[in-house]
Scaffold this motif. Sequence first.
Motif, short mmCIF file in Angstrom:
data_model
loop_
_atom_site.label_atom_id
_atom_site.label_comp_id
_atom_site.label_asym_id
_atom_site.label_seq_id
_atom_site.Cartn_x
_atom_site.Cartn_y
_atom_site.Cartn_z
N ARG A 199 0.86 -1.19 0.00
CA ARG A 199 0.00 0.00 0.00
C ARG A 199 0.89 1.23 0.00
O ARG A 199 1.15 1.83 1.05
CB ARG A 199 -0.90 0.00 1.24
N PRO A 200 1.39 1.60 -1.16
CA PRO A 200 2.31 2.73 -1.17
C PRO A 200 1.57 4.05 -0.96
O PRO A 200 0.41 4.19 -1.33
CB PRO A 200 2.93 2.66 -2.57
N GLU A 201 2.26 4.99 -0.34
CA GLU A 201 1.73 6.35 -0.21
C GLU A 201 1.63 6.97 -1.59
O GLU A 201 2.45 6.67 -2.47
CB GLU A 201 2.70 7.19 0.65
N VAL A 202 0.65 7.85 -1.75
CA VAL A 202 0.49 8.49 -3.05
C VAL A 202 1.72 9.34 -3.35
O VAL A 202 2.21 10.08 -2.49
CB VAL A 202 -0.78 9.35 -3.07
N GLY A 203 2.27 9.16 -4.55
CA GLY A 203 3.41 9.96 -4.95
C GLY A 203 4.73 9.45 -4.43
O GLY A 203 5.79 9.99 -4.75
N GLN A 204 4.76 8.33 -3.68
CA GLN A 204 6.02 7.80 -3.13
C GLN A 204 6.66 6.74 -4.03
O GLN A 204 7.83 6.43 -3.86
CB GLN A 204 5.78 7.19 -1.74
N GLY A 205 5.89 6.18 -4.93
CA GLY A 205 6.44 5.09 -5.73
C GLY A 205 6.44 3.80 -4.93
O GLY A 205 6.01 3.77 -3.76
N VAL A 206 6.90 2.74 -5.53
CA VAL A 206 6.84 1.42 -4.89
C VAL A 206 8.25 0.97 -4.53
O VAL A 206 9.18 1.10 -5.32
CB VAL A 206 6.20 0.39 -5.85
N GLN A 207 8.41 0.49 -3.33
CA GLN A 207 9.68 -0.14 -2.94
C GLN A 207 9.57 -1.63 -3.22
O GLN A 207 8.66 -2.29 -2.72
CB GLN A 207 9.94 0.09 -1.44
#
Lengths: 208, 487, 348
Positions: A199-207
Amino acid sequence: MIQAFAFYLFAALVLASGAFTILARNPVHSVLWLILAFFNAAGLMVIVGAEFIAMLLVIVYVGAVAVLFLFVVMMLDIDFAELRSGLVRYFPLGLAIAVVLAAELVLGVGAYRAGALELGTPAAETAPLVGEANIVSIGALLYGRYLFLFESAGIILLVAMIGAIVLTQREARADAGRSQQNISRQVSRRPEEATVNTRPEVGQGVQL
Amino acid sequence: MELTSSLGLIAPEILLSVAGLFLLLVAAWAGDRASSAISIAACVVLGAAFFLVAPSVCAGAAGLETVAFGGQFRADAFAGFAKLMIYAAAGAALVVAPAFFTRYAAMRAEYPVLVLFGTLGMSIMVSATDLLTLYIGLEMQSLAAYVLAAFLRPDQRSAEAGLKYFVLGALASGILLFGASLLYGFTGTTQFELMRVAMAGPISTGTLFGIVFVLAGLAFKISAVPFHMWTPDVYEGAPTPVTQFFATAPKVAAIALTARVALDAFGTHADAWRQVVIFAALASIVVGALGAIGQTNIKRLLAYSSINNVGFILIGLAAATPQGASAMLVYLVIYVAMSVGSFVAVLMLRDEDGAPVERLADLAGLSRTKPALAFCLAAMMFSLAGIPPLFGFWGKFVVFQAAVQADLVALAAIGIAASVIGAFYYIKVVKVMYFDEAVNVVRDRSDWAHWALLIISTALMSPLGYLLTGPLSVLADRAAASLFFLV
Amino acid sequence: MTETFVYWGMDPDWAWFLATVAGILLIALPLMLAVAMVIYVDRKVWAAMALRRGPNVVGPFGLLQSFADGLKVFLQETIIPTAANKGLFLIAPIITFTVALMAWAVIPFNSGAVLANINVGLLYIFAISSLGVYGVVISGWASNSKYPFFSAMRASAQMISYEVSIGFIIVCVVLWANSFNLNAIVWAQKGHIFGLINGFAFNPLLFPVWVLFLISSLAETQRAPFDLTEAESELVAGYQTEYSSMSFALFWLGEYANVLLMCALNATLFFGGWLPPLDIGFLYLVPGWIWLFAKIFFFFLVFSWIKATVPRFRYDQLMRLGWKIFLPMSLIFVVIVSGFLMFTRYGA
């Protein structure tokens, strides 16, 4: 009447398709003519009452061997101009060989007609199994009198197969593990091993 | 009932084929890691087959009770004698292989399996008393041999050897089949005994052609001149253990087969085929001796030497008498031991990287750097040359004796003269090793298995070998008698 | 039939000729009709499984849909690509179509109702079905286009691979029936299980063989899930890509005639052919050909069902299944079946 007609039909077709096998300019056409020749030869076998041989001819030669021929020939990139370029140069030699062969044939037939050769009489004529289908007689002979040779011939084919694999599989073995897939591992793989929910934060991209 | 007794007679062949199939499965599952284990198992199987055959040789089995499958196969003392040699030679080829192939990382589990099947083919060849059996055995042996010759496929020479052997071998099979079809047409049978009966009386032209074509096809397999041209290339290109195998087992099989065809099937017309055999014998001796002189590669040299030896063996066959056949067998035993010894010695010639040394010039001064190896190789060379105190002399002696007894004095005289020419190049090898400036190329240490085989064969070739002449000639006489035992 | 014509005062040769031609027409024409109807059934079943209606406009319940399609392709122009090999391009669909019809000559529709009662009937079918690949391969090559060519390559590899195991499966059946004649094979299945059930498939040793055969026959006819030759997501329409109008229709007809043939073989080899399912007297009152048609129709429904529900195989999976699983399995069953028969029927 119908037998004679069928014989001449099949025989003429065998000869014609044999000739076209050589004469065709496109190798794919050659193979197709060859297949037609096989097929008509099977027809001739039926006429002489060897229906089992006829079927084997179709199954083995037409159904398997010729398909592989076709497979290979279709994928070849053949330069027809280059293939024919040697024709003029080798034509005299080819003609000479043809003349010699023709002369030998004439001589051979002539000698045979003159009765100069004495053909031996078969020493041990086998009585045909009366009233049996020829598939039964062939089976009885192969698994009876010729059992040893039949089984040995099987081993010859096995040796040929081992040989083909030994000589061609070397490269594939060198990088085994890279190119081969483990089917049972693929099949037993479950979604939870392969995917993960994030569940990535909006605008953070995916780790990952 | 007939089937049961037949199966009993082919027990060694059944053992070989079942073991071959089983080991093939092992090879398929376990992969190349198991190759040495499979080699050992294959050696054990060959040993077992050896002891299965041995009783019939000692007893001199002959006659009706040795006939299997209605005359297609015969397990008599002659076949048994040849089989003993074949199994021993095949075992030797298996023993020397792992140490050679592991250097190329090319030891594959299929090698012993192919050797086993090739041996099975040879075993069928020497027992063949029917043209069909003859062809089946010959093809089984040949197919395995083609693959073995190309076994080191990344090596161009090996691939070339395999291809060359295959193409020419197929041609020879074609010639043989053509002859066989002529024989079948003109005598009406494929069985040797019936053929001999059918040939009684004046010989027809067709039959004569058949005989010549069959002998030509077989001459290719024993690499007799004028069908020898493949031999140097194939012997040079094939991996050395395989060359050793080619020089021994298939040669024994093909010669035994030729002898059986000539003496059994064509037995009533010795005069018809004798001139062919005499020509092949003389030509082989001369071409073998002259061709070897210019060679700089030791494997090619040994190839010509083997052509030369085949010539001497054919002298025994040309006699067309039991003494001749017996002399031929004695010569074959000695020849196999000499070939194994010399090729093992060649296998042991390696430079410091472990790469094989094959150039004759690189052997210079070997007596100083590797005295034991040089001594053994020198013994082999003297023995091949037929110089008296060594055992190689005995083989030539019995063959010439048989030829003289059969009133082939001229043949024997030319043979003796040619063997003197042949001695030249054998002695040249010895001279290079003992009298030339040392170049010190051969350095690598050798496998114990190689040493063991080399020592055994050197001991056999030494004058100690003469202790064997008694039992050897008794067994060979019995074997030859069984060949002449008419059923 | 020959006797009837002779009875009417005809020359025996001509009688035989006429009878044979009549027999061929008696098989081929109804077969064509059946193919048309079966295409309709296929589409209906497929639609039902996908919760659609399927053809329902032409005629009552859309029954005449196939005929409308046939009329349409018949009136279309035959387009031959300029780069195509013209002769072979036109011959290919004819080969497929002819070969699909030829095999029916030896299928028995009732006791004695068979066009050619030859003693190697099963081998004949095997031989003819091995010819089927040529139509595909030739069309793929002659189109001179890359997708048809890939399709031809796939088809030849696929059909050869599965023919090998079909051959061994056939051997199992032949061993049990002790004949290559299809009629004899049908008779051998009479009361096979406890004298009650007709059909080899209910024999525990032959049931797995039948399963192998069913799957192989899907692969042999290039039906889903083995329809790699016309995998529309990769190869447009496979070998048929460049075809239009009647030549396309011939492929279509040939394909379905082949599917029906495989269904008929499933019925004949493993489910008692024209025999009723149970060996009970009154069931024989129904003519044999009705039982055979019922069985063929049942297997066709199974084929449609599989087509509608099973996803397509990947090419390597197909090859692996054929060579590494089916071939060893069918070989093992040849050994098991022949061993069993050796010890029971032939008394070791």
